[in-house]
Design a protein around this motif. Structure first.
Motif, PDB file in Angstrom:
ATOM      1  N   THR A 233     -77.986 103.297 -28.697  1.00  9.30           N
ATOM      2  CA  THR A 233     -78.066 101.858 -28.574  1.00  9.30           C
ATOM      3  C   THR A 233     -76.701 101.232 -28.367  1.00  9.30           C
ATOM      4  OG1 THR A 233     -78.814  99.826 -29.682  1.00  9.30           O
ATOM      5  CG2 THR A 233     -77.895 101.528 -31.080  1.00  9.30           C
TER       6      THR A 233
ATOM      7  N   CYS B  40     -79.357  94.771 -30.472  1.00  8.55           N
ATOM      8  CA  CYS B  40     -79.856  96.072 -30.031  1.00  8.55           C
ATOM      9  C   CYS B  40     -80.028  97.027 -31.210  1.00  8.55           C
ATOM     10  CB  CYS B  40     -78.904  96.677 -29.001  1.00  8.55           C
ATOM     11  SG  CYS B  40     -79.113  96.011 -27.336  1.00  8.55           S
TER      12      CYS B  40
ATOM     13  N   CYS C   9     -81.430 101.559 -26.144  1.00  7.79           N
ATOM     14  CA  CYS C   9     -81.649 100.122 -26.256  1.00  7.79           C
ATOM     15  C   CYS C   9     -80.397  99.392 -25.777  1.00  7.79           C
ATOM     16  CB  CYS C   9     -81.963  99.740 -27.697  1.00  7.79           C
ATOM     17  SG  CYS C   9     -82.428  97.998 -27.885  1.00  7.79           S
TER      18      CYS C   9
ATOM     19  N   HIS D 195     -83.521  94.878 -25.868  1.00  6.94           N
ATOM     20  CA  HIS D 195     -83.641  94.441 -27.256  1.00  6.94           C
ATOM     21  C   HIS D 195     -84.702  93.354 -27.403  1.00  6.94           C
ATOM     22  CE1 HIS D 195     -81.614  90.627 -26.468  1.00  6.94           C
ATOM     23  NE2 HIS D 195     -80.666  91.296 -25.822  1.00  6.94           N
TER      24      HIS D 195
END
Length: 339
Positions: A221, A227, A277, A178
């Motif tokens: 994510t 994130c 992510c 992130h």
């Protein structure tokens, strides 16, 4: 890493300029390939100004990442969008005006104009016939013979080698840390709500064209705010749903890292290019899975030192489907332009 965005192949980079203090012109392009009746073909362009046959490529725009420039230049010069695959050897040579031209190349395949990654890209201009007056598909032998410059055969030879070894047909699995977030020591809310800083939001926006260049179609994510906010600009630009998982949070990973490992393996096994992510403490598990499925030369060069990736950085893993399962055949480290 410099302020301008770069993709750093995890193999021998282009060597320093041969002439000290000479101006350096950075360019990027790709060898677009396809297979027809079991024959590997590549796409060449003809430039009337120079009366030469070469690979599509061009200069970086201000603040543009190498992968973004490569995808844009190919679309502008061939009239068709592509997604980047494995990195190929770059070139460096002196030009007639005394500057050094550095060319960064990738393998690339055409993608549909209405696909998610193309939706996320900025519009490109039509092919200018005064710049490019012919675009042709050729078998590699004919392409090698037609190339005007002998040096351009180097990337082609690498492309053929990747094809012969089953490493050319790949999809991308992008692992993103992130963007820069508010410091833990200054944040008074819950850890799951700790937000990005303005720089982090800028990194998130700047990552959009980089992810688009690699043809990312699926987005996953950690469900924690920093994130989700990092990956949201791409999901919105590409018009794709974001899969938010508790599995990829720091807290869940600490309890059940095996679930993270299983999810990453599933991404490797899929043929869809995707991005995940997550957080710094989760990266060792992710990298371990990549290493287990990577060629030795690639595994040995994956990050091993904390923090593994800086905020906003990404690892782009290029994955081929072998008889033995998915194999990471190449990898790059990329960062958005404002990093």
């Amino acid at each position: 890493m410099p302020a301008s965005a770069k993709a750093s192949p995890l193999h021998e980079p282009i060597r320093p300029a041969p002439v000290e203090h000479a101006p350096v012109v950075e360019t990027a392009g790709a060898l677009v390939w396809r297979v027809r009746q079991d024959v590997l073909q590549v796409r060449l362009i003809h430039r009337p100004r120079y009366d030469d046959w070469s690979w599509p490529k061009g200069k970086l725009d201000t603040g543009e990442a190498f992968p973004t420039a490569a995808a844009r230049e190919v679309a502008e010069e061939t009239g068709a969008p592509v997604a980047l695959g494995v990195p190929l050897p770059g070139l460096q040579y002196l030009t007639s005006d005394g500057s050094v031209k550095r060319v960064h190349y990738w393998a690339a395949r055409r993608v549909p104009r209405r696909s998610a990654p193309v939706t996320a890209r900025a519009p490109v201009s039509d092919v200018d016939p005064q710049e490019i007056d012919d675009v042709v598909w050729l078998d590699v032998a004919e392409a090698s013979a037609r190339l005007t410059r002998a040096v351009d055969r180097g990337p082609l030879e690498a492309l053929v080698e990747e094809h012969e070894n089953g490493r050319l047909d790949t999809h991308a699995v992008v692992i993103a840390r992130h963007g820069r977030a508010e410091a833990r020591s200054r944040w008074v809310g819950g850890e799951q709500d700790r937000p990005l800083t303005p720089i982090g939001h800028a990194q998130a926006v700047a990552a959009v064209p980089v992810l688009a260049a690699y043809g990312v179609e699926a987005v996953a994510t950690s469900m924690w705010e920093r994130c989700s906010a990092t990956i949201s600009p791409y999901a919105q630009a590409a018009d794709v749903d974001t899969a938010r998982y508790e599995t990829f949070t720091e807290a869940h990973h600490e309890r059940k890292p095996g679930r993270v490992a299983a999810a990453v393996r599933a991404m490797l096994e899929s043929r869809r290019s995707s991005v995940l992510c997550t957080h710094r403490p989760v990266l060792p598990t992710v990298l371990d899975v990549l290493g287990q499925h990577a060629r030795r030369s690639v595994a040995d060069m994956l990050p091993t030192v904390d923090p593994f990736l800086e905020p906003g950085e990404m690892i782009v893993a290029h994955v081929a489907q072998m008889k033995s399962g998915p194999r990471v055949v190449a990898a790059e480290i990329a960062a958005p332009p404002l990093y």
